[in-house]
Design a protein around this motif. Structure first.
Motif, mmCIF file in Angstrom:
data_model
loop_
_atom_site.group_PDB
_atom_site.id
_atom_site.type_symbol
_atom_site.label_atom_id
_atom_site.label_comp_id
_atom_site.label_asym_id
_atom_site.label_seq_id
_atom_site.Cartn_x
_atom_site.Cartn_y
_atom_site.Cartn_z
ATOM 1 N N LEU A 108 0.850 -1.187 0.000
ATOM 2 C CA LEU A 108 0.000 0.000 0.000
ATOM 3 C C LEU A 108 0.884 1.234 0.000
ATOM 4 C CD1 LEU A 108 -2.758 1.503 0.423
ATOM 5 C CD2 LEU A 108 -2.363 1.216 2.893
ATOM 6 N N PHE A 109 0.705 2.095 -1.006
ATOM 7 C CA PHE A 109 1.454 3.346 -1.105
ATOM 8 C C PHE A 109 0.553 4.488 -0.633
ATOM 9 C CE2 PHE A 109 3.264 0.456 -4.171
ATOM 10 C CZ PHE A 109 4.625 0.606 -4.001
ATOM 11 N N VAL A 110 0.978 5.170 0.428
ATOM 12 C CA VAL A 110 0.224 6.281 1.006
ATOM 13 C C VAL A 110 1.043 7.553 0.817
ATOM 14 C CG1 VAL A 110 -0.811 7.236 3.094
ATOM 15 C CG2 VAL A 110 -0.823 4.754 2.721
ATOM 16 N N THR A 111 0.487 8.526 0.093
ATOM 17 C CA THR A 111 1.225 9.764 -0.143
ATOM 18 C C THR A 111 0.761 10.849 0.811
ATOM 19 O OG1 THR A 111 -0.291 10.727 -1.784
ATOM 20 C CG2 THR A 111 1.340 9.140 -2.577
ATOM 21 N N SER A 112 1.678 11.730 1.143
ATOM 22 C CA SER A 112 1.421 12.762 2.149
ATOM 23 C C SER A 112 1.711 14.144 1.591
ATOM 24 C CB SER A 112 2.303 12.512 3.380
ATOM 25 O OG SER A 112 2.271 13.604 4.270
ATOM 26 N N TRP A 113 1.011 15.134 2.143
ATOM 27 C CA TRP A 113 1.320 16.515 1.778
ATOM 28 C C TRP A 113 2.691 16.942 2.274
ATOM 29 C CZ3 TRP A 113 -3.446 20.291 2.108
ATOM 30 C CH2 TRP A 113 -4.381 19.909 1.149
ATOM 31 N N SER A 114 3.325 16.144 3.105
ATOM 32 C CA SER A 114 4.692 16.445 3.538
ATOM 33 C C SER A 114 5.706 16.145 2.441
ATOM 34 C CB SER A 114 5.041 15.627 4.781
ATOM 35 O OG SER A 114 5.149 14.242 4.459
ATOM 36 N N GLY A 115 5.272 15.474 1.362
ATOM 37 C CA GLY A 115 6.179 15.082 0.288
ATOM 38 C C GLY A 115 6.719 13.675 0.435
ATOM 39 N N THR A 116 6.172 12.918 1.371
ATOM 40 C CA THR A 116 6.644 11.559 1.661
ATOM 41 C C THR A 116 5.669 10.525 1.125
ATOM 42 O OG1 THR A 116 7.682 12.364 3.698
ATOM 43 C CG2 THR A 116 7.348 9.982 3.511
ATOM 44 N N VAL A 117 6.215 9.411 0.626
ATOM 45 C CA VAL A 117 5.416 8.241 0.291
ATOM 46 C C VAL A 117 5.680 7.176 1.350
ATOM 47 C CG1 VAL A 117 4.873 6.462 -1.428
ATOM 48 C CG2 VAL A 117 5.618 8.737 -2.179
ATOM 49 N N TYR A 118 4.642 6.756 2.041
ATOM 50 C CA TYR A 118 4.751 5.697 3.046
ATOM 51 C C TYR A 118 4.366 4.368 2.388
ATOM 52 C CZ TYR A 118 4.957 9.551 6.368
ATOM 53 O OH TYR A 118 5.326 10.697 7.044
ATOM 54 N N VAL A 119 5.241 3.387 2.500
ATOM 55 C CA VAL A 119 5.008 2.086 1.872
ATOM 56 C C VAL A 119 4.705 1.066 2.967
ATOM 57 C CG1 VAL A 119 5.910 0.336 0.303
ATOM 58 C CG2 VAL A 119 6.656 2.720 0.060
ATOM 59 N N TRP A 120 3.510 0.489 2.903
ATOM 60 C CA TRP A 120 3.062 -0.489 3.894
ATOM 61 C C TRP A 120 2.987 -1.876 3.274
ATOM 62 C CZ3 TRP A 120 1.883 0.785 8.995
ATOM 63 C CH2 TRP A 120 1.790 2.152 9.288
ATOM 64 N N LYS A 121 3.483 -2.860 3.992
ATOM 65 C CA LYS A 121 3.307 -4.256 3.596
ATOM 66 C C LYS A 121 1.922 -4.698 4.043
ATOM 67 C CE LYS A 121 5.257 -8.903 4.115
ATOM 68 N NZ LYS A 121 6.320 -9.719 4.740
ATOM 69 N N ILE A 122 1.124 -5.209 3.096
ATOM 70 C CA ILE A 122 -0.249 -5.597 3.390
ATOM 71 C C ILE A 122 -0.285 -7.055 3.816
ATOM 72 C CG2 ILE A 122 -2.582 -5.843 2.445
ATOM 73 C CD1 ILE A 122 -1.928 -3.626 0.496
ATOM 74 N N PRO A 123 -0.821 -7.356 4.986
ATOM 75 C CA PRO A 123 -0.886 -8.749 5.451
ATOM 76 C C PRO A 123 -1.928 -9.533 4.667
ATOM 77 C CG PRO A 123 -2.046 -7.326 6.982
ATOM 78 C CD PRO A 123 -1.402 -6.415 5.971
ATOM 79 N N LYS A 124 -1.723 -10.841 4.552
ATOM 80 C CA LYS A 124 -2.659 -11.682 3.808
ATOM 81 C C LYS A 124 -3.807 -12.183 4.665
ATOM 82 C CE LYS A 124 -0.975 -14.222 0.346
ATOM 83 N NZ LYS A 124 -0.272 -15.335 -0.352
ATOM 84 N N GLU A 125 -3.563 -12.394 5.982
ATOM 85 C CA GLU A 125 -4.587 -13.025 6.798
ATOM 86 C C GLU A 125 -4.948 -12.248 8.065
ATOM 87 O OE1 GLU A 125 -3.247 -16.949 7.607
ATOM 88 O OE2 GLU A 125 -3.452 -17.634 5.532
ATOM 89 N N ASP A 126 -4.067 -11.366 8.542
ATOM 90 C CA ASP A 126 -4.360 -10.630 9.771
ATOM 91 C C ASP A 126 -4.355 -9.132 9.470
ATOM 92 O OD1 ASP A 126 -1.635 -9.917 9.620
ATOM 93 O OD2 ASP A 126 -1.063 -11.617 10.876
ATOM 94 N N LEU A 127 -4.151 -8.318 10.481
ATOM 95 C CA LEU A 127 -4.144 -6.862 10.317
ATOM 96 C C LEU A 127 -2.806 -6.250 10.708
ATOM 97 C CD1 LEU A 127 -7.709 -6.134 11.745
ATOM 98 C CD2 LEU A 127 -7.000 -6.005 9.347
#
Length: 217
Positions: A108-127
């Motif tokens: 999951l790529f989350v972009t911010s007004w700070s100019g940063t892209v946060y990259v999250w690993k998405i779990p397959k079975e949990d949260l």
């Protein structure tokens, strides 16, 4: 399904055939931030707030949350239970997108007004989402992010579009392949279907730039 969000802190789900809102999701309290961006995957609805929080809802009534399974859910919680929240800095979440959905490399790529892209690993079975990288190449707010077969692209008020290769796995320090200077704030981007496809960029000065993706790369 069509989903919209608003500064009134609401998220609406729409029926595109009847043009009617079928559900309205609201935050838990008035302390919640305004809702600025949405992204719908096959399993979840992601809502980005003005305080950097991403709210993750289920879209089919199923839940991975132990808290949701143990309590009696009523109303909209039966269909759209809030699963978890992801903190991506403290600034407005401008846009979100997912690459390699439902694979081991789902991100999951989350972009911010700070100019940063946060990259999250998405779990397959949990949260258990894991923040695996923060990309800090843009110098001003990021307005949009999109995914192609081999790349993800970001655009920003710093006047650039940046192209990153997905072939590098999680080595995002090596992923930046091209920077295109557009000469004005880039407010949105879109890629047409096809191979290589056409990139369309909307600029704050009213211009629309069109690039063939293969030629830019």
């Amino acid at each position: 399904r069509l989903v919209s969000c608003s500064d009134d802190r609401s998220v609406r789900v729409w029926d595109p055939d009847t043009h009617c809102s079928t559900a309205v999701l609201n935050p838990f309290s008035h302390r919640s931030a305004t809702m600025r961006s949405v992204y719908v995957s096959q399993e979840h609805l992601y809502v980005g707030g003005s305080d950097g929080t991403v709210y993750v809802y289920s879209v089919d009534g199923s839940t991975r949350s132990l808290r949701n399974r143990e309590k009696k859910r009523v109303g909209l919680e039966l269909i759209y239970p809030l699963e978890t929240e992801l903190k991506s800095g403290d600034d407005v979440v401008g846009a979100m997108a997912i690459a390699h959905e439902r694979t081991d490399m789902s991100r999951l790529f989350v972009t911010s007004w700070s100019g940063t892209v946060y990259v999250w690993k998405i779990p397959k079975e949990d949260l258990d989402y894991v923040l695996i990288h923060e990309i800090r190449h843009h110098t001003r707010r990021i307005n949009d992010v999109l995914i192609t077969r081999a790349h993800f692209l970001t655009c920003s008020d710093d006047g650039t579009i940046r192209y990153y290769g997905l072939c590098h796995g999680d080595q995002y320090e090596k992923a930046l392949e091209r920077v295109v200077d557009c000469g004005s704030r880039v407010k949105c981007i879109h890629v047409t279907p096809g191979d290589p496809g056409v990139v369309v960029a909307g600029l704050a000065d009213g211009r629309v730039l069109v690039y063939e993706l293969g030629n830019i790369m």
